[in-house]
Design a protein around this motif. Structure first.
Motif, PDB file in Angstrom:
ATOM      1  N   CYS A  18      -8.186  -6.918  -1.585  1.00 41.00           N
ATOM      2  CA  CYS A  18      -8.165  -7.571  -2.645  1.00 41.00           C
ATOM      3  C   CYS A  18      -8.127  -8.942  -2.076  1.00 41.00           C
ATOM      4  CB  CYS A  18      -7.123  -7.519  -3.530  1.00 41.00           C
ATOM      5  SG  CYS A  18      -7.559  -8.443  -5.334  1.00 41.00           S
ATOM      6  N   LEU A  19      -7.259  -9.298  -1.136  1.00 38.96           N
ATOM      7  CA  LEU A  19      -7.184 -10.977  -1.059  1.00 38.96           C
ATOM      8  C   LEU A  19      -8.202 -11.225   0.141  1.00 38.96           C
ATOM      9  CD1 LEU A  19      -5.301 -13.408  -0.525  1.00 38.96           C
ATOM     10  CD2 LEU A  19      -4.177 -12.400   1.438  1.00 38.96           C
ATOM     11  N   SER A  47      -7.817   6.482   1.022  1.00 37.85           N
ATOM     12  CA  SER A  47      -6.589   6.070   1.707  1.00 37.85           C
ATOM     13  C   SER A  47      -5.375   5.940   0.961  1.00 37.85           C
ATOM     14  CB  SER A  47      -7.316   4.730   2.074  1.00 37.85           C
ATOM     15  OG  SER A  47      -7.601   3.852   0.787  1.00 37.85           O
ATOM     16  N   HIS A  48      -5.404   5.742  -0.342  1.00 34.57           N
ATOM     17  CA  HIS A  48      -4.466   5.425  -1.285  1.00 34.57           C
ATOM     18  C   HIS A  48      -4.237   6.403  -2.139  1.00 34.57           C
ATOM     19  CE1 HIS A  48      -4.236   1.805   0.970  1.00 34.57           C
ATOM     20  NE2 HIS A  48      -3.926   0.918  -0.031  1.00 34.57           N
ATOM     21  N   GLY A  49      -5.000   7.385  -2.420  1.00 27.27           N
ATOM     22  CA  GLY A  49      -4.788   8.487  -3.449  1.00 27.27           C
ATOM     23  C   GLY A  49      -4.803   7.841  -4.693  1.00 27.27           C
ATOM     24  N   ILE A  50      -5.738   6.703  -5.244  1.00 26.49           N
ATOM     25  CA  ILE A  50      -5.800   6.078  -6.293  1.00 26.49           C
ATOM     26  C   ILE A  50      -6.834   7.026  -7.262  1.00 26.49           C
ATOM     27  CG2 ILE A  50      -6.508   4.178  -7.751  1.00 26.49           C
ATOM     28  CD1 ILE A  50      -5.382   2.565  -5.139  1.00 26.49           C
ATOM     29  N   PRO A  51      -6.668   7.394  -8.355  1.00 21.23           N
ATOM     30  CA  PRO A  51      -7.707   8.076  -9.052  1.00 21.23           C
ATOM     31  C   PRO A  51      -8.869   7.321  -9.175  1.00 21.23           C
ATOM     32  CG  PRO A  51      -5.686   8.052 -10.361  1.00 21.23           C
ATOM     33  CD  PRO A  51      -5.520   7.303  -9.270  1.00 21.23           C
ATOM     34  N   ARG A  52     -10.151   8.092  -9.274  1.00 22.56           N
ATOM     35  CA  ARG A  52     -11.397   7.514  -9.396  1.00 22.56           C
ATOM     36  C   ARG A  52     -11.413   6.438 -10.503  1.00 22.56           C
ATOM     37  NH1 ARG A  52     -17.310   9.579  -7.941  1.00 22.56           N
ATOM     38  NH2 ARG A  52     -18.561   8.063  -9.025  1.00 22.56           N
ATOM     39  N   GLU A  53     -10.881   6.795 -11.745  1.00 15.65           N
ATOM     40  CA  GLU A  53     -11.111   6.071 -12.987  1.00 15.65           C
ATOM     41  C   GLU A  53     -10.428   4.665 -12.544  1.00 15.65           C
ATOM     42  OE1 GLU A  53      -7.445   8.035 -15.299  1.00 15.65           O
ATOM     43  OE2 GLU A  53      -9.439   8.003 -16.230  1.00 15.65           O
ATOM     44  N   ILE A  54      -9.445   4.655 -11.986  1.00 15.21           N
ATOM     45  CA  ILE A  54      -8.465   3.571 -11.655  1.00 15.21           C
ATOM     46  C   ILE A  54      -9.564   2.382 -10.975  1.00 15.21           C
ATOM     47  CG2 ILE A  54      -6.684   2.176 -10.955  1.00 15.21           C
ATOM     48  CD1 ILE A  54      -5.919   3.927 -13.138  1.00 15.21           C
ATOM     49  N   MET A 144       1.095  -3.350  -7.595  1.00 12.17           N
ATOM     50  CA  MET A 144       2.097  -2.367  -7.864  1.00 12.17           C
ATOM     51  C   MET A 144       2.264  -1.233  -6.841  1.00 12.17           C
ATOM     52  SD  MET A 144       2.158   0.506 -10.821  1.00 12.17           S
ATOM     53  CE  MET A 144       2.246  -0.593 -12.102  1.00 12.17           C
ATOM     54  N   VAL A 145       3.526  -1.079  -6.352  1.00 13.59           N
ATOM     55  CA  VAL A 145       3.642  -0.143  -4.946  1.00 13.59           C
ATOM     56  C   VAL A 145       3.437   1.410  -5.582  1.00 13.59           C
ATOM     57  CG1 VAL A 145       5.434   0.843  -3.529  1.00 13.59           C
ATOM     58  CG2 VAL A 145       5.349  -1.675  -3.940  1.00 13.59           C
ATOM     59  N   ILE A 146       2.483   1.850  -5.070  1.00  9.15           N
ATOM     60  CA  ILE A 146       2.262   3.396  -5.603  1.00  9.15           C
ATOM     61  C   ILE A 146       2.191   4.405  -4.527  1.00  9.15           C
ATOM     62  CG2 ILE A 146       0.579   2.568  -6.954  1.00  9.15           C
ATOM     63  CD1 ILE A 146      -1.749   3.348  -5.055  1.00  9.15           C
ATOM     64  N   SER A 178       3.570  -6.441   5.118  1.00 14.53           N
ATOM     65  CA  SER A 178       2.262  -6.248   4.728  1.00 14.53           C
ATOM     66  C   SER A 178       1.845  -4.914   4.653  1.00 14.53           C
ATOM     67  CB  SER A 178       1.393  -7.048   5.726  1.00 14.53           C
ATOM     68  OG  SER A 178       1.277  -8.510   5.436  1.00 14.53           O
ATOM     69  N   GLY A 179       2.680  -4.227   5.176  1.00 19.45           N
ATOM     70  CA  GLY A 179       2.603  -2.723   5.328  1.00 19.45           C
ATOM     71  C   GLY A 179       1.470  -2.308   6.297  1.00 19.45           C
ATOM     72  N   GLU A 180       0.943  -3.028   7.232  1.00 19.31           N
ATOM     73  CA  GLU A 180      -0.145  -2.769   7.997  1.00 19.31           C
ATOM     74  C   GLU A 180      -0.199  -1.473   8.483  1.00 19.31           C
ATOM     75  OE1 GLU A 180      -3.679  -4.352   9.978  1.00 19.31           O
ATOM     76  OE2 GLU A 180      -2.865  -4.130   7.907  1.00 19.31           O
ATOM     77  N   GLY A 181       1.041  -0.929   8.845  1.00 17.95           N
ATOM     78  CA  GLY A 181       1.034   0.368   9.562  1.00 17.95           C
ATOM     79  C   GLY A 181       1.370   1.543   8.731  1.00 17.95           C
ATOM     80  N   GLY A 182       0.961   1.467   7.276  1.00 18.83           N
ATOM     81  CA  GLY A 182       0.956   2.305   6.289  1.00 18.83           C
ATOM     82  C   GLY A 182       2.227   2.439   5.826  1.00 18.83           C
ATOM     83  N   GLU A 183       3.319   1.613   5.983  1.00 13.55           N
ATOM     84  CA  GLU A 183       4.547   1.728   5.463  1.00 13.55           C
ATOM     85  C   GLU A 183       4.748   1.850   3.892  1.00 13.55           C
ATOM     86  OE1 GLU A 183       4.862  -0.668   9.229  1.00 13.55           O
ATOM     87  OE2 GLU A 183       3.553  -0.604   7.479  1.00 13.55           O
ATOM     88  N   PHE A 184       3.646   1.186   3.151  1.00 11.18           N
ATOM     89  CA  PHE A 184       3.539   1.340   1.863  1.00 11.18           C
ATOM     90  C   PHE A 184       2.138   0.920   1.292  1.00 11.18           C
ATOM     91  CE2 PHE A 184       4.974  -2.998   2.554  1.00 11.18           C
ATOM     92  CZ  PHE A 184       4.269  -3.817   1.756  1.00 11.18           C
ATOM     93  N   HIS A 185       1.786   1.458   0.127  1.00  9.87           N
ATOM     94  CA  HIS A 185       0.388   1.110  -0.441  1.00  9.87           C
ATOM     95  C   HIS A 185       0.628   0.543  -1.741  1.00  9.87           C
ATOM     96  CE1 HIS A 185      -1.507   2.926   3.082  1.00  9.87           C
ATOM     97  NE2 HIS A 185      -0.800   4.108   2.822  1.00  9.87           N
ATOM     98  N   THR A 186      -0.401  -0.278  -2.098  1.00 13.22           N
ATOM     99  CA  THR A 186      -0.352  -0.927  -3.486  1.00 13.22           C
ATOM    100  C   THR A 186      -1.605  -0.627  -4.244  1.00 13.22           C
ATOM    101  OG1 THR A 186      -1.175  -3.056  -2.640  1.00 13.22           O
ATOM    102  CG2 THR A 186       1.332  -2.707  -2.736  1.00 13.22           C
ATOM    103  N   LEU A 187      -1.511  -0.990  -5.377  1.00 10.57           N
ATOM    104  CA  LEU A 187      -2.750  -1.099  -6.462  1.00 10.57           C
ATOM    105  C   LEU A 187      -2.612  -2.338  -7.238  1.00 10.57           C
ATOM    106  CD1 LEU A 187      -4.900   0.402  -8.143  1.00 10.57           C
ATOM    107  CD2 LEU A 187      -3.052   0.688  -9.979  1.00 10.57           C
ATOM    108  N   VAL A 188      -3.734  -3.229  -6.815  1.00  9.05           N
ATOM    109  CA  VAL A 188      -3.735  -4.400  -7.871  1.00  9.05           C
ATOM    110  C   VAL A 188      -4.114  -4.427  -9.006  1.00  9.05           C
ATOM    111  CG1 VAL A 188      -4.838  -6.876  -7.379  1.00  9.05           C
ATOM    112  CG2 VAL A 188      -4.004  -5.693  -5.404  1.00  9.05           C
ATOM    113  N   ILE A 189      -3.424  -4.882  -9.936  1.00  8.85           N
ATOM    114  CA  ILE A 189      -3.722  -4.721 -11.514  1.00  8.85           C
ATOM    115  C   ILE A 189      -4.186  -6.049 -11.983  1.00  8.85           C
ATOM    116  CG2 ILE A 189      -2.356  -2.656 -11.745  1.00  8.85           C
ATOM    117  CD1 ILE A 189       0.151  -4.462 -12.824  1.00  8.85           C
ATOM    118  N   ASP A 190      -3.930  -7.177 -11.629  1.00  9.19           N
ATOM    119  CA  ASP A 190      -4.253  -8.400 -11.816  1.00  9.19           C
ATOM    120  C   ASP A 190      -4.321  -9.375 -10.898  1.00  9.19           C
ATOM    121  OD1 ASP A 190      -5.261 -10.138 -13.968  1.00  9.19           O
ATOM    122  OD2 ASP A 190      -3.183 -10.378 -14.938  1.00  9.19           O
ATOM    123  N   GLY A 191      -4.956 -10.582 -11.415  1.00  6.80           N
ATOM    124  CA  GLY A 191      -5.100 -11.782 -10.346  1.00  6.80           C
ATOM    125  C   GLY A 191      -6.155 -12.698 -10.796  1.00  6.80           C
TER     126      GLY A 191
END
Length: 219
Positions: A18-19, A47-54, A144-146, A178-191
């Protein structure tokens, strides 16, 4: 570099892609597509397991068409290049990626993009973690951390918004902020580039392949 040039953005749904998209637009680039790779059944992002509809709802808010590929990890490269070929037919000259410093992945991206005469551009490349996080939060992106890597990040962070308190927690625990090594993943919901915030609801938490993840849906 990309002023007035058409580009697609490799879209995970998370903060770094997103950035990267924000920076490309800010530099005068013209977004033609978001590109997301799905699992074989086409229901979740690879990559993140986010539902397609999201992902589709993010694209709607960003007012950028989204194009999907769908493949197993074994067929990932072939499908990735196939979709790039279709994107190139619409005079898209650049691919935007949110990588920061994973050199091997950068080389892979440059190779697959060049195979269809697209230039890979990484707006976040080699930038300091702290400056990228500051830019993201100062711009008021809401991520959001997912998903969190088991034994690295506590699953209690699932569903929380990435903010300075979390950044400080991660720094104190020597976790890549930054979670560059896959430590965590996020979902951007606004900006600032979203036309409306995503209304999402948390579902069950589950463990798979070394990660705790939180399923999410639209309200």
């Amino acid at each position: 570099m990309i002023n007035n040039s058409s580009f697609f953005c490799s879209w995970s749904g998370g903060k770094d892609s997103c950035l990267a998209l924000y920076r490309a637009i800010d530099q005068g680039g013209v977004p033609s597509y978001l590109f997301n790779m799905l699992t074989e059944n086409g229901q979740r992002s690879r990559s993140h397991g986010i539902p397609r509809e999201i992902i589709e709802k993010q694209a709607e808010s960003l007012k950028i068409p989204v194009i999907f590929g769908s493949a197993s990890w074994q067929g990932y490269k072939e499908e990735f290049i196939s979709v790039l070929s279709e994107i190139k037919k619409n005079d898209t000259n650049y691919g935007i990626f949110g990588d920061i410093d994973l050199e091997e992945h950068r080389k892979w991206l440059e190779k697959v993009c060049s195979s269809v005469q697209i230039k890979a551009y990484l707006p976040l490349w080699q930038k300091k973690r702290e400056s990228l996080v500051k830019e993201l939060l100062d711009l008021n992106f809401k991520a959001m951390v997912i998903s969190v890597k088991d034994d690295v990040v506590a699953k209690e962070y699932l569903g929380k918004i990435f903010d300075w308190d979390m950044v400080q927690d991660f720094k104190n625990a020597d976790i890549d902020i930054s979670g560059e090594g896959g430590e965590f993943h996020t979902l951007v919901i606004d900006g600032p580039i979203f036309s409306f915030p995503l209304q999402v609801k948390p579902k069950e938490k589950y463990w798979r392949d070394g990660y705790w993840s939180m399923d999410i849906g639209l309200k």
